[in-house]
Design a protein around this motif. Structure first.
Motif, short mmCIF file in Angstrom:
data_model
loop_
_atom_site.label_atom_id
_atom_site.label_comp_id
_atom_site.label_asym_id
_atom_site.label_seq_id
_atom_site.Cartn_x
_atom_site.Cartn_y
_atom_site.Cartn_z
N GLU A 1 0.83 -1.20 0.00
CA GLU A 1 0.00 0.00 0.00
C GLU A 1 0.87 1.25 0.00
O GLU A 1 1.86 1.35 0.72
N THR A 2 0.49 2.21 -0.82
CA THR A 2 1.22 3.47 -0.92
C THR A 2 0.52 4.52 -0.06
O THR A 2 -0.69 4.75 -0.20
N LEU A 3 1.28 5.14 0.82
CA LEU A 3 0.73 6.17 1.70
C LEU A 3 1.24 7.54 1.24
O LEU A 3 2.45 7.76 1.14
N VAL A 4 0.31 8.42 0.98
CA VAL A 4 0.64 9.76 0.49
C VAL A 4 0.32 10.78 1.58
O VAL A 4 -0.76 10.74 2.18
N PHE A 5 1.27 11.67 1.84
CA PHE A 5 1.11 12.70 2.87
C PHE A 5 1.17 14.09 2.22
O PHE A 5 2.22 14.77 2.28
N PRO A 6 0.09 14.56 1.61
CA PRO A 6 0.10 15.90 1.02
C PRO A 6 0.47 16.93 2.08
O PRO A 6 -0.11 16.94 3.18
#
Length: 239
Positions: free
Chosen positions: A135-140
């Motif tokens: 799973e890819t976790l994105v933190f804008p």
């Protein structure tokens, strides 16, 4: 003299390009996890680069992806920190027999003194990573400055190089845990190897057979001596 001068020019140009590349790489807000193992507790270090252009940084807002429900921000002496909660559409199990109705949706760090251009800082969050491997976790992340802001929110599309983005969002990918079964098999193989090695190794010499051998030699010598004496006596009696 022209040849050395040309070489120096090429070298200088190469050095300049490398410096620009290094500068560009360090200019992004990035996330550096101490682990990416699924289901583990991780420390996520967000590197905050120089300000927007040459303007000092006043605030950094980090959005937390939905798979993460709980975050503990590390207190930084130069910043005030706030957890922004959001309501969950559907309550979820908290893992302790209860339910969560809200989660941490954003962490906001506000600089007590603006972070000047040319300086950087590190903001650390503690959290539990999801159990889903891959799973890819994105933190804008939005970096607000005294003049303007930099919104690090861009995500590379499939097949796109993230390095081509102007304002890439901090991203990490959850990885598999160590294979405990494989570890156990390795130990079993090691044990079997040790058993084979022990079986192949020559047995340590025992003192018992050696003593018996010497006793046999002595008895044999005594027998020969007695036999010899009897033979001599027999010859004398015949004579």
């Amino acid at each position: 003299m022209k040849r050395p001068l040309q070489l120096l020019t090429v070298a200088a140009a190469t050095t300049t390009l490398l410096a620009l590349g290094a500068s560009g790489a360090s200019a992004h807000v990035s996330v550096d996890p101490d682990t990416t193992t699924a289901g583990s507790y991780a420390l996520l270090t967000f590197g905050v680069p120089h300000g927007c252009g040459e303007s000092a940084t006043t605030k950094v807002s980090i959005q937390i992806p939905e798979p993460i429900t709980s975050v503990t921000p590390t207190v930084n002496p130069g910043w005030d920190v706030e957890k922004v909660m959001v309501t969950l559409a559907t309550p979820i199990d908290d893992g302790h027999g209860g339910q969560l109705t809200e989660r941490v949706g954003e962490i906001v760090y506000t600089a007590r003194s603006p972070l000047p251009d040319g300086y950087r800082d590190a903001l650390v969050l503690s959290t539990k990573l999801p159990d889903t491997v891959g799973e890819t976790l994105v933190f804008p992340t939005v970096q607000t400055c005294q003049e303007g802001e930099s919104a690090w929110v861009q995500v590379a599309a499939e097949g796109e190089d993230p390095h081509d983005l102007d304002l890439p969002a901090p991203v990490l990918t959850v990885t598999a845990a160590k294979d405990e079964a494989a570890h156990g098999e390795t130990e079993t193989v090691s044990d079997e190897s040790a058993t084979v090695e022990a079986a192949a190794a020559p047995a340590e010499p025992s003192s018992t057979p050696l003593v018996l051998s010497w006793v046999a030699v002595v008895l044999g010598a005594a027998g020969l001596a007695l036999g010899g004496a009897a033979f001599v006596r027999g010859r004398r009696s015949q004579g």
